[in-house]
Scaffold this motif. Structure first.
Motif, PDB file in Angstrom:
ATOM      1  N   ARG A  14       0.838  -1.199   0.000  1.00  0.00           N
ATOM      2  CA  ARG A  14       0.000   0.000   0.000  1.00  0.00           C
ATOM      3  C   ARG A  14       0.875   1.252   0.000  1.00  0.00           C
ATOM      4  N   PRO A  15       0.710   2.123  -1.028  1.00  0.00           N
ATOM      5  CA  PRO A  15       1.465   3.375  -1.032  1.00  0.00           C
ATOM      6  C   PRO A  15       0.799   4.415  -0.138  1.00  0.00           C
ATOM      7  N   GLU A  16       1.540   5.447   0.203  1.00  0.00           N
ATOM      8  CA  GLU A  16       0.971   6.539   0.978  1.00  0.00           C
ATOM      9  C   GLU A  16       0.096   7.395   0.065  1.00  0.00           C
ATOM     10  N   VAL A  17      -1.122   7.663   0.501  1.00  0.00           N
ATOM     11  CA  VAL A  17      -2.028   8.536  -0.245  1.00  0.00           C
ATOM     12  C   VAL A  17      -1.744   9.961   0.214  1.00  0.00           C
ATOM     13  N   LEU A  18      -1.216  10.777  -0.691  1.00  0.00           N
ATOM     14  CA  LEU A  18      -0.855  12.155  -0.357  1.00  0.00           C
ATOM     15  C   LEU A  18      -2.049  13.096  -0.437  1.00  0.00           C
ATOM     16  N   ARG A  19      -2.916  12.853  -1.388  1.00  0.00           N
ATOM     17  CA  ARG A  19      -4.098  13.709  -1.547  1.00  0.00           C
ATOM     18  C   ARG A  19      -5.234  12.852  -2.068  1.00  0.00           C
ATOM     19  N   ILE A  20      -6.395  12.985  -1.434  1.00  0.00           N
ATOM     20  CA  ILE A  20      -7.553  12.178  -1.810  1.00  0.00           C
ATOM     21  C   ILE A  20      -8.341  12.835  -2.933  1.00  0.00           C
ATOM     22  N   PHE A  21      -9.291  12.101  -3.449  1.00  0.00           N
ATOM     23  CA  PHE A  21     -10.209  12.582  -4.485  1.00  0.00           C
ATOM     24  C   PHE A  21     -11.146  13.617  -3.879  1.00  0.00           C
ATOM     25  N   GLU A  22     -11.206  14.777  -4.499  1.00  0.00           N
ATOM     26  CA  GLU A  22     -12.103  15.849  -4.078  1.00  0.00           C
ATOM     27  C   GLU A  22     -12.852  16.328  -5.312  1.00  0.00           C
ATOM     28  N   PRO A  23     -14.035  15.763  -5.585  1.00  0.00           N
ATOM     29  CA  PRO A  23     -14.734  16.115  -6.827  1.00  0.00           C
ATOM     30  C   PRO A  23     -15.147  17.582  -6.831  1.00  0.00           C
TER      31      PRO A  23
ATOM     32  N   HIS B  35      -9.964  18.145  -6.903  1.00  0.00           N
ATOM     33  CA  HIS B  35      -8.846  17.248  -7.204  1.00  0.00           C
ATOM     34  C   HIS B  35      -9.442  16.011  -7.851  1.00  0.00           C
ATOM     35  N   ARG B  36      -9.264  15.895  -9.147  1.00  0.00           N
ATOM     36  CA  ARG B  36      -9.937  14.879  -9.957  1.00  0.00           C
ATOM     37  C   ARG B  36      -9.148  13.575 -10.011  1.00  0.00           C
ATOM     38  N   GLY B  37      -8.718  13.101  -8.874  1.00  0.00           N
ATOM     39  CA  GLY B  37      -7.965  11.864  -8.784  1.00  0.00           C
ATOM     40  C   GLY B  37      -7.372  11.718  -7.405  1.00  0.00           C
ATOM     41  N   VAL B  38      -6.390  10.841  -7.303  1.00  0.00           N
ATOM     42  CA  VAL B  38      -5.699  10.563  -6.046  1.00  0.00           C
ATOM     43  C   VAL B  38      -4.205  10.663  -6.327  1.00  0.00           C
ATOM     44  N   ASP B  39      -3.462  11.286  -5.416  1.00  0.00           N
ATOM     45  CA  ASP B  39      -2.004  11.345  -5.526  1.00  0.00           C
ATOM     46  C   ASP B  39      -1.398  10.302  -4.600  1.00  0.00           C
ATOM     47  N   LEU B  40      -0.555   9.432  -5.173  1.00  0.00           N
ATOM     48  CA  LEU B  40       0.114   8.375  -4.428  1.00  0.00           C
ATOM     49  C   LEU B  40       1.610   8.639  -4.414  1.00  0.00           C
TER      50      LEU B  40
ATOM     51  N   HIS C  79      -0.281  10.777 -10.094  1.00  0.00           N
ATOM     52  CA  HIS C  79      -1.677  11.219 -10.078  1.00  0.00           C
ATOM     53  C   HIS C  79      -2.464  10.157 -10.831  1.00  0.00           C
ATOM     54  N   TRP C  80      -3.450   9.570 -10.128  1.00  0.00           N
ATOM     55  CA  TRP C  80      -4.225   8.442 -10.636  1.00  0.00           C
ATOM     56  C   TRP C  80      -5.681   8.874 -10.706  1.00  0.00           C
ATOM     57  N   GLY C  81      -6.261   8.812 -11.900  1.00  0.00           N
ATOM     58  CA  GLY C  81      -7.640   9.252 -12.078  1.00  0.00           C
ATOM     59  C   GLY C  81      -8.529   8.151 -12.634  1.00  0.00           C
ATOM     60  N   LEU C  82      -9.840   8.337 -12.468  1.00  0.00           N
ATOM     61  CA  LEU C  82     -10.843   7.410 -12.992  1.00  0.00           C
ATOM     62  C   LEU C  82     -11.952   8.235 -13.619  1.00  0.00           C
ATOM     63  N   LEU C  83     -12.237   7.976 -14.886  1.00  0.00           N
ATOM     64  CA  LEU C  83     -13.279   8.704 -15.604  1.00  0.00           C
ATOM     65  C   LEU C  83     -14.349   7.746 -16.094  1.00  0.00           C
ATOM     66  N   GLN C  84     -15.586   8.212 -16.053  1.00  0.00           N
ATOM     67  CA  GLN C  84     -16.706   7.454 -16.588  1.00  0.00           C
ATOM     68  C   GLN C  84     -17.371   8.297 -17.659  1.00  0.00           C
TER      69      GLN C  84
ATOM     70  N   VAL D  63     -17.379  12.051 -16.304  1.00  0.00           N
ATOM     71  CA  VAL D  63     -17.508  12.320 -14.879  1.00  0.00           C
ATOM     72  C   VAL D  63     -16.313  11.679 -14.200  1.00  0.00           C
ATOM     73  N   TYR D  64     -15.656  12.438 -13.324  1.00  0.00           N
ATOM     74  CA  TYR D  64     -14.544  11.890 -12.564  1.00  0.00           C
ATOM     75  C   TYR D  64     -15.077  11.149 -11.346  1.00  0.00           C
ATOM     76  N   LEU D  65     -14.475   9.977 -11.085  1.00  0.00           N
ATOM     77  CA  LEU D  65     -14.829   9.150  -9.932  1.00  0.00           C
ATOM     78  C   LEU D  65     -13.585   8.938  -9.079  1.00  0.00           C
ATOM     79  N   ASP D  66     -13.772   8.468  -7.860  1.00  0.00           N
ATOM     80  CA  ASP D  66     -12.655   8.177  -6.968  1.00  0.00           C
ATOM     81  C   ASP D  66     -11.976   6.878  -7.423  1.00  0.00           C
ATOM     82  N   PRO D  67     -10.709   6.934  -7.845  1.00  0.00           N
ATOM     83  CA  PRO D  67     -10.049   5.708  -8.301  1.00  0.00           C
ATOM     84  C   PRO D  67      -9.857   4.675  -7.198  1.00  0.00           C
ATOM     85  N   LEU D  68      -9.853   5.102  -5.938  1.00  0.00           N
ATOM     86  CA  LEU D  68      -9.737   4.126  -4.850  1.00  0.00           C
ATOM     87  C   LEU D  68     -10.927   3.179  -4.827  1.00  0.00           C
ATOM     88  N   SER D  69     -12.055   3.594  -5.436  1.00  0.00           N
ATOM     89  CA  SER D  69     -13.233   2.724  -5.485  1.00  0.00           C
ATOM     90  C   SER D  69     -12.999   1.489  -6.351  1.00  0.00           C
TER      91      SER D  69
END
Length: 184
Positions: free
Chosen positions: A44-53, A62-67, A142-147, A154-160
């Motif tokens: 598990r990497p350290e999550v520096l910044r979470i998804f903030e739609p 923040h349209r993704g997660v920073d690891l 920076h890791w993102g998820l788009l639908q 629409v950006y989604l939380d990639p941790l999902s």
């Protein structure tokens, strides 16, 4: 006898810290994977910044997660899919992986090690972290998820994308409780 073996197996799994949960699937089995490795349990990497739609499609967020990861770190497919873009966007290396109908994962800054059109398994290396992003001192992915939806993306939380057993920071530990009466 079979019941004894089943109980022994469950107890051994609990003592091993798995909580009796299924073990991680092997890469290529249709499973999921962290896109970069970290020092935590199960890589598990350290999550520096979470998804903030953002509140609106054009708003701040923040349209993704920073690891946390440094330049040269291996970047892996978080899910099985097909590389649909591997190149530069505004001078930053970007890799996009289609993982299902209308779902795409994006990674940046990444120097792709697989070509567009390549099919990859979860956990397979798809690139190398290429330098850092200005908002991540020390480097990050920076890791993102788009639908895709009618009218745009629409950006989604990639941790999902990750099952709970991967996201958890570690096994639960039972501690003694002092000053609480035992239940009757």
């Amino acid at each position: 006898m079979a019941l004894t073996v089943m109980w022994f197996t469950m107890i051994a799994a609990l003592l091993a810290g798995t909580g009796g949960a299924a073990q991680p699937p092997a890469a290529g089995s249709g499973g999921r994977s962290w896109p970069v490795s970290g020092p935590g349990p199960r890589g598990r990497p350290e999550v520096l910044r979470i998804f903030e739609p953002p509140a609106t499609g054009w708003g701040a967020g923040h349209r993704g997660v920073d690891l946390r990861a440094g330049p040269g770190a291996a970047v892996r497919a978080a899910a099985p899919g097909e590389v649909v873009f591997a190149g530069q966007v505004g001078g930053t290396g970007v890799l996009v992986l289609r993982i299902g109908p209308g779902l795409r994962i994006s990674y940046e800054p990444v120097r792709a090690t697989v070509p567009g059109g390549a099919r990859v398994a979860a956990g397979a290396q798809v690139g190398v972290l290429d330098g850092g992003l200005a908002h991540c001192p020390g480097g990050c992915l920076h890791w993102g998820l788009l639908q895709s939806v009618p009218g745009g993306d629409v950006y989604l939380d990639p941790l999902s994308l990750l099952p709970a057993w991967i996201r958890r920071p570690g096994p639960s530990r039972l501690l003694p409780v002092y000053g609480v009466a035992a239940p009757a």
